[in-house]
Every structure is written in C-alpha cells, then in structure tokens.
Enzyme design. Structure first.
Site, PDB file in Angstrom:
ATOM      1  N   CYS A 300       0.942 -21.393  21.900  1.00 39.82           N
ATOM      2  CA  CYS A 300       2.139 -21.132  21.110  1.00 39.82           C
ATOM      3  C   CYS A 300       1.823 -20.181  19.966  1.00 39.82           C
ATOM      4  CB  CYS A 300       2.674 -22.439  20.551  1.00 39.82           C
ATOM      5  SG  CYS A 300       1.457 -23.291  19.538  1.00 39.82           S
ATOM      6  N   GLU A 402       9.240 -15.060  24.714  1.00 41.97           N
ATOM      7  CA  GLU A 402       7.867 -15.572  24.736  1.00 41.97           C
ATOM      8  C   GLU A 402       7.367 -15.450  26.178  1.00 41.97           C
ATOM      9  OE1 GLU A 402       7.207 -19.870  24.651  1.00 41.97           O
ATOM     10  OE2 GLU A 402       5.637 -19.531  23.167  1.00 41.97           O
TER      11      GLU A 402
HETATM   12  P1  NAD Z   1       7.857 -27.302  28.699  1.00 39.30           P
HETATM   13  O1  NAD Z   1       8.905 -27.379  27.652  1.00 39.30           O
HETATM   14  O2  NAD Z   1       8.212 -26.735  30.011  1.00 39.30           O
HETATM   15  O3  NAD Z   1       7.277 -28.752  29.016  1.00 39.30           O
HETATM   16  C1  NAD Z   1       6.715 -29.554  28.012  1.00 39.30           C
HETATM   17  C2  NAD Z   1       6.888 -31.005  28.396  1.00 39.30           C
HETATM   18  O4  NAD Z   1       8.263 -31.338  28.384  1.00 39.30           O
HETATM   19  C3  NAD Z   1       6.359 -31.352  29.777  1.00 39.30           C
HETATM   20  O5  NAD Z   1       5.719 -32.601  29.714  1.00 39.30           O
HETATM   21  C4  NAD Z   1       7.636 -31.431  30.600  1.00 39.30           C
HETATM   22  O6  NAD Z   1       7.540 -32.260  31.731  1.00 39.30           O
HETATM   23  C5  NAD Z   1       8.601 -32.020  29.580  1.00 39.30           C
HETATM   24  N1  NAD Z   1      10.022 -31.778  29.845  1.00 39.30           N
HETATM   25  C6  NAD Z   1      10.592 -30.685  30.419  1.00 39.30           C
HETATM   26  N2  NAD Z   1      11.942 -30.837  30.446  1.00 39.30           N
HETATM   27  C7  NAD Z   1      12.213 -32.046  29.877  1.00 39.30           C
HETATM   28  C8  NAD Z   1      13.414 -32.767  29.622  1.00 39.30           C
HETATM   29  N3  NAD Z   1      14.614 -32.279  29.933  1.00 39.30           N
HETATM   30  N4  NAD Z   1      13.315 -33.971  29.027  1.00 39.30           N
HETATM   31  C9  NAD Z   1      12.122 -34.480  28.670  1.00 39.30           C
HETATM   32  N5  NAD Z   1      10.950 -33.850  28.904  1.00 39.30           N
HETATM   33  C10 NAD Z   1      10.993 -32.642  29.487  1.00 39.30           C
HETATM   34  O7  NAD Z   1       6.633 -26.549  28.037  1.00 39.30           O
HETATM   35  P2  NAD Z   1       5.251 -26.139  28.729  1.00 39.30           P
HETATM   36  O8  NAD Z   1       5.538 -25.064  29.718  1.00 39.30           O
HETATM   37  O9  NAD Z   1       4.549 -27.356  29.173  1.00 39.30           O
HETATM   38  O10 NAD Z   1       4.440 -25.540  27.490  1.00 39.30           O
HETATM   39  C11 NAD Z   1       4.553 -24.220  27.075  1.00 39.30           C
HETATM   40  C12 NAD Z   1       5.524 -24.096  25.925  1.00 39.30           C
HETATM   41  O11 NAD Z   1       5.113 -24.971  24.882  1.00 39.30           O
HETATM   42  C13 NAD Z   1       5.566 -22.727  25.300  1.00 39.30           C
HETATM   43  O12 NAD Z   1       6.877 -22.398  24.992  1.00 39.30           O
HETATM   44  C14 NAD Z   1       4.763 -22.899  24.017  1.00 39.30           C
HETATM   45  O13 NAD Z   1       5.048 -21.978  23.012  1.00 39.30           O
HETATM   46  C15 NAD Z   1       5.128 -24.280  23.641  1.00 39.30           C
HETATM   47  N6  NAD Z   1       4.104 -24.846  22.755  1.00 39.30           N
HETATM   48  C16 NAD Z   1       4.379 -24.925  21.423  1.00 39.30           C
HETATM   49  C17 NAD Z   1       3.415 -25.413  20.536  1.00 39.30           C
HETATM   50  C18 NAD Z   1       3.651 -25.477  19.061  1.00 39.30           C
HETATM   51  O14 NAD Z   1       2.822 -26.058  18.360  1.00 39.30           O
HETATM   52  N7  NAD Z   1       4.713 -24.893  18.539  1.00 39.30           N
HETATM   53  C19 NAD Z   1       2.178 -25.817  21.042  1.00 39.30           C
HETATM   54  C20 NAD Z   1       1.935 -25.702  22.412  1.00 39.30           C
HETATM   55  C21 NAD Z   1       2.920 -25.222  23.259  1.00 39.30           C
HETATM   56  O1  6OD Z   2      -4.012 -26.988  16.269  1.00 36.37           O
HETATM   57  C1  6OD Z   2      -2.997 -27.685  16.377  1.00 36.37           C
HETATM   58  O2  6OD Z   2      -2.856 -28.756  15.770  1.00 36.37           O
HETATM   59  C2  6OD Z   2      -1.906 -27.242  17.249  1.00 36.37           C
HETATM   60  N1  6OD Z   2      -0.793 -28.003  17.237  1.00 36.37           N
HETATM   61  C3  6OD Z   2      -2.053 -26.134  17.996  1.00 36.37           C
HETATM   62  C4  6OD Z   2      -1.062 -25.620  18.848  1.00 36.37           C
HETATM   63  C5  6OD Z   2      -1.364 -24.659  19.722  1.00 36.37           C
HETATM   64  C6  6OD Z   2      -0.382 -24.113  20.599  1.00 36.37           C
HETATM   65  O3  6OD Z   2      -0.575 -23.825  21.731  1.00 36.37           O
END
Ligand code: NAD
Ligand code: 6OD
Length: 498
Positions: A300, A402
């Site tokens: 992210c 993104e």
């Molecule tokens: P995603 O939103 O597709 O899935 C994340 C989780 O949500 C999974 O466990 C999925 O099964 C669940 N999920 C999906 N739809 C749902 C619903 N309707 N109800 C409940 N649960 C649901 O995300 P991803 O592809 O696993 O991860 C990538 C994304 O995560 C990117 O957009 C990234 O930027 C974001 N991310 C953000 C941070 C942050 O700290 N801001 C950190 C890591 C990842």
């Molecule tokens: O370092 C962390 O605590 C954190 N939440 C990182 C997130 C990374 C995103 O992919």
C-alpha cells in the site's frame, strides 16, 4: 484466485483448517478451494471455506472467551502471554518463513528481514505500550462544596473482526491482532483467501503458549458471499479492523453500519515520491527504487508516481532505468533475488492491463512492460517485468488508479507549488516520500501534502509507536502505539461523588 484460472499443475499436499475455540476444524460447509504458488503455479494447499455456521461458531467462541479466564487476567499477565506469543513465533521462525514464502513467492531475504520479525514484534510493542498509557481524571466542583471525582477506565471493545490482505499476510494480520489482544479483546481473523498459511500456523503458537481457548480464532474463505461477508455482518462482532482495497472498505463499512459498529480501515494508495534537485542523489535513487519495486510493488505504501525537479530529471530517469534493469528476478530462496512474482494470475492480468494502457495513452516505456521468460517450471509463475514510464498525462488511468505492481511513472516539475498540487491530485492520501536537503521546505510541505504518512529522505522506516493510516480514500483512523489502543478499547467515565 479461482481454480479455473490456475495452470493445471501439481496436486494438493496439505489442507488449511479453521481454528475455532482452540482447535483446528474442517467445518461442515463441504466447500474447499486451492491456493497456488505464485512462483510456479503449483497447488500449495487446499483450504476449507467457512460457511455461516463456522463463522458463527468462531464468533460465539470469541464472545464466550471474553468472560472466561482471559477476561480475568491482569494486564501484566495478558502482556506476559503476548510476549510468549512473540517468542514462540521467533522459535518457529523457519516454519513461518517457509509458509509465508510459499503463499506469496516473495524473496526470502525480505520475509526474513521484515515479515516474520514484524509478525513477532507486533505482539511485543503493544504489550509495552499498554503498561504506560494514562487515562484522564477531573475534579468537579459541586454546589454542596464536596465535589466529585471523574476518572476514565479503559475496557476492551469485545469481539474484533480482523479482515486481512495478501501482500504482507503475517505482518498485517498481527499488526491488528497484537493490539486487539493486548487490550483484552478476542478476535476472529479472516486472512486473505490467497495467503491462509501463516495465520493458520498462529493457532499452533496460541495453543503452545497456553492462550485460553476462543481468544484467537481463524476462519477461511473469500470476501463477498463467503467468510469475509459473514464475519463483517455477524451481529456478535463489536468492531471491524480491515486492511485492503478501498472498494472493499466501502462494502465493509455498509456491513458495519448495521449495529453501528466501529471500523478501522487501512486502504489503497497512489503514493507520490518527490525528488528535489538538492537531494542526496544516490540515496534518493536507492530509496525510490526500493519504494517502487520491493515486494514486487505490492505494498500500500509503494511509490507509483515519481516527481523529479527538472534539472536532475534526465539523470534520475537514467539511474532508475539502470537500477530496475539490474534487479534480479528469481525464486524466493535463490541467492540475490530481489523481485518475486505477483500474487496471482488474475493480479498479473490486472497489472498487465495497465502496462498496455500506458502505451495506449502515449507513455514512453523507459524499461520493462512485459513478462520475463523464466527457466523450467518457474515459467508457470506470475512473473512480470519491473517497469518505468515517462510522458503520461496526469489524468491517465495509469496515473490515477492504484496498480499494485512493480511500476512507476516519472514526471518532471519546476516549483514546490506545482509539485504539491500534483502530489495531491489523487483520491488517495496514504504515503509520500520527499527527498531534499532543505529542512525549511520539508516543514512547509508536510503541512500541505495530503498523506497520513510522510517520509523525508527515507521510505518505509517504521516506528510502531507512531500513528499509521491514510487520509482521503486511503483509510479511516490511525493505528500504532496509543492510537491502536484507542481503537481497541472503549473509554468508560466514572463519576464519584465525594
Ligand atoms: P482486498 O480488499 O481485495 O481483500 C482484503 C481482504 O478483504 C481479503 O481477506 C478479502 O477476502 C476480504 N474481502 C473482500 N471483499 C470483502 C467483503 N465484501 N466483505 C468482507 N471481506 C471482504 O485487498 P487485497 O487485494 O487483499 O490487498 C491489496 C489492497 O490492500 C491494496 O489496495 C492495498 O493498497 C491495500 N492495502 C492497504 C494497506 C494500508 O495500510 N493502507 C496495507 C496493505 C494493503
Ligand atoms: O508497517 C505497518 O505497520 C503497515 N501497516 C504496513 C503496511 C504496508 C502496506 O502494504
């Protein structure tokens, strides 16, 4: 990823079970799905998918545990247990490492340095924090002259639903579970369907340290019409903490509205890096390469938009090209591997659609843009070339969405005013890196750049006591240090008449 979109190779070796009330169970849904190794497309494991009954059992176990032995532990004893969880993860370091690498395909060097140690540290840091967190107290004057004393106590929120993503599976899951348990809550975790393994392993750790049954529960499955939705809609869940895509956050927010449950969201980003001509050039190149390409751009916090002050633009692009082309793409345990595959075939299709779109929108491809040829079975994996573009218009989808892949666009700028406007021209507001030697400029800019996390002359330097989270569509709330404890506790005011 579904079985239909995976290459038909290998057979299942192991299963991933739910962990409910201190015991592993396949549940009764009768549904299973496969998880694929991103490195070669082989099947790693078969996962039991939770239906409403398994999720209900997990939530009930978590609720019962609140009023059992767990609920009666002193803060010090609770923290001791969490220290033991951290130590036990470290004792089983190689098992966690292998499991994380099998699910994600990430370079072993990265998982060894970041993912697994952070998985353990997340249980220690919050245990340290809670011992020093104060609450407020006020003396109130009353008409009888005796007065009253107000003081606040912190109590657990209850059952926390934890929904985790696939990019840093152990790190991001424990980043929520650590503070939630520190505060005396119980949890039901739904890991990403694509990375179920380290979360499942954590159940063994909990039993090994004698964690009371029902405190930590795991249910497997997908999001919509599956475990994720059943968990977030379950009325027995008191608050939901979620890391993932912004669109998923919107769905979870709707689910949380029923019963007016609290949410903490860490969502997507389209992060800028801003490079001024007075920066330490070598450090800025090295830091920007890392911010674009580490974890194959699947973070992210990754940089996808690079803005470089015009006098050093050409030199910077040329050094970024050389750096990207020198990166070693390879299997996780191969010596020197810097770039692993993407998480899935479907995700690679998405990232490649942006590679095509960049060309259609008139980008100059500085390097990459395709899929590398890999030796032997590795060619069935989800590899992709590190890619850099220049020359795109600011409103191209490549500049706004993104992408979550190993790619960035580099654009020149002339003034501080201009680059602040460019950096803020996005619905997201997660992170920004600023590279400059001018301290006054930094202090000016940090008040104007719309991002929850700003790194100056660095990137992804983490101090877990600090507030972490995004502005705009990148999240709701802050976690880290006392901010996590704020989310995972309820403040209760007590007014005592003297
Ligand atoms: P995603 O939103 O597709 O899935 C994340 C989780 O949500 C999974 O466990 C999925 O099964 C669940 N999920 C999906 N739809 C749902 C619903 N309707 N109800 C409940 N649960 C649901 O995300 P991803 O592809 O696993 O991860 C990538 C994304 O995560 C990117 O957009 C990234 O930027 C974001 N991310 C953000 C941070 C942050 O700290 N801001 C950190 C890591 C990842
Ligand atoms: O370092 C962390 O605590 C954190 N939440 C990182 C997130 C990374 C995103 O992919």
């Amino acid at each position: 990823m579904t079985a239909a979109s995976a290459p038909p190779v290998a057979t299942a070796k192991t299963e991933r079970l739910h962990f409910i009330d201190g015991a592993y169970t396949a549940g009764n849904s009768g549904k299973m799905y496969d998880v694929f190794n991103p490195v070669d497309g082989s099947i790693i494991c078969r996962v039991h998918e939770a239906g409403p009954a398994e999720v209900d059992a997990a939530v009930k176990a978590a609720r019962a545990a609140l009023s059992g032995e767990w609920g009666r532990l002193s803060v010090a004893d609770r923290c001791d247990l969490l220290y033991q969880v951290a130590d036990e993860i470290n004792r089983r370091f190689d098992a966690f490492l292998d499991a994380e690498i099998a699910d994600t395909g990430k370079p072993a060097a990265m998982a060894r340095m970041i993912d697994i140690p952070r998985g353990a540290a997340n249980f220690k840091v919050f245990a340290d924090t809670i011992k020093t967190i104060p609450t407020e107290s006020f003396h109130l004057d009353t008409p009888d002259g005796e007065g009253a004393v107000n003081y606040a106590v912190r109590v657990p929120k209850g059952v926390i639903g934890v929904i985790a993503p696939w990019n840093l599976p152990l790190l991001l899951m424990t980043w929520k579970v650590g503070p939630a348990l520190t505060c005396g809550n119980t949890v039901v975790v739904k890991p990403s369907e694509q990375t179920p393994s380290t979360t499942t392993l954590l159940g063994e750790v909990m039993n090994a340290v004698g964690m009371p049954k029902g405190v930590f529960n795991v249910v497997h499955g997908f999001g919509p019409d599956s475990a994720g939705e059943y968990l977030t809609r379950h009325p027995g869940v008191d608050a939901i903490t979620f890391t993932g895509e912004t669109k998923t956050g919107e769905e979870i927010m709707k689910a949380a509205a029923k019963g007016v449950r609290d949410v903490s969201f860490e969502l997507g980003g389209k992060n800028p890096s801003i490079i001024f001509a007075d920066c330490d050039f070598e450090k800025a190149v090295e830091g920007t390469l890392r911010s674009v390409f580490s974890n194959c751009g699947q973070q992210c916090l990754s940089t996808e938009r690079v803005y470089v002050e015009r006098p050093i633009f050409d030199a910077f692009v040329s050094r970024m090209k050389a750096g990207a082309e020198a990166m070693k793409i390879g299997a996780p345990y191969e010596k020197g591997t810097e770039l692993g595959p993407l998480i899935s075939q479907a995700h690679r299709e998405k990232v490649l659609s942006y590679y095509r779109r960049a060309v259609e929108d008139g980008a100059s491809v500085v390097t990459g843009g395709g899929v590398p040829k890999m030796p032997g079975d590795l060619d069935n994996g989800y590899w992709i070339e590190p890619t850099i573009w220049t020359g795109l218009a600011d409103d191209s989808a490549v500049m706004r969405d993104e992408i979550f892949g190993p790619c960035c666009h580099i654009r020149p700028f002339d003034t501080e005013e201009e680059v602040v406007a460019l950096a803020n021209d996005t619905p997201y507001g997660l992170a920004c890196a600023i590279w400059t030697a001018d301290a006054s400029r930094v202090h000016r800019m940090v008040r104007r750049v719309e991002a929850g996390i700003i790194w100056v002359n660095s990137w992804f330097l983490r101090d877990l006591r600090t507030p972490f989270g995004g502005s705009k569509q990148s999240g709701i709330g802050r976690e880290g240090g006392v901010h996590s404890l704020e989310f995972y506790t309820e403040l209760r005011n007590v007014c005592v008449k003297i």
